[in-house]
Design an enzyme around this catalytic site. Structure first.
Site: not given
Length: 183
Positions: A60-64
């Site tokens: 769920l991270c923006g870096f996913a």
């Protein structure tokens, strides 16, 4: 591709990094095992002689979207000897609730076939022994998701990168390409 039992006991001959980044010999390296996302065991001994890029991930991270880059490295350089190991972690409260959900998300969204551990702590007192060892050797600990640790085939920590360094970046490729078997 399903990840079955893989061995991952990080190599004999680990080194420590000095202030200048030079490796110094150490007696024998510890062994590390991880629970795999499929319920088996990953033991780093299976990767001896190969560079290993270990990345703490979170669905769920923006870096996913970096998962796509990790998969590309796995596809392009895996046959040449690079191991890309994803370590899902909820240390920053951005991972799904179960290994099954993580596996489905990563497979369906990014086509992930690279080795993945079960959801694993990477920071603090509860950090996995691998991450505690890296911190002892180098002072590096993940400050967020998608931090990267490159280990050479002899078990030395070669380099670490933060979240903003993309998996396919020139810095990462320049660090692992000379470490590939036969390079």
């Amino acid at each position: 591709m399903k990840l079955k039992t893989m061995a991952l006991a990080l190599f004999t001959g680990f080194g420590t990094l000095g202030a200048a980044g030079n490796a110094t010999a150490q007696a024998e390296a510890p062994s590390f095992t991880f629970a795999s996302i499929e319920g088996d065991t990953i033991d780093t001994a299976a990767f001896r002689g190969q560079p290993v890029l270990v990345v703490n991930t979170a669905s769920l991270c923006g870096f996913a979207p970096q998962l796509e880059g990790l998969q590309k490295l796995h596809e392009d350089y895996g046959p040449k000897g690079l191991v890309v190991l994803a370590v899902p972690s909820d240390d920053f409260a951005q991972e799904l609730d179960s290994a099954k959900e993580v596996s489905e998300f990563c497979t369906l969204t990014y086509g992930i076939t690279l080795p993945m551990t079960d959801i694993t702590p990477v920071t603090g007192e509860n950090a996995h022994p691998f991450y505690k060892w890296v911190k002892e050797q180098t002072g590096f600990a993940p400050r967020w998701n998608f931090n990267k640790v490159l280990i050479d085939g002899a078990g030395n920590v070669v380099e670490t990168w933060g979240s903003f360094t993309k998996p396919g970046s020139g810095a990462i490729r320049r660090a692992f390409e000379p470490l590939l078997p036969g390079a």
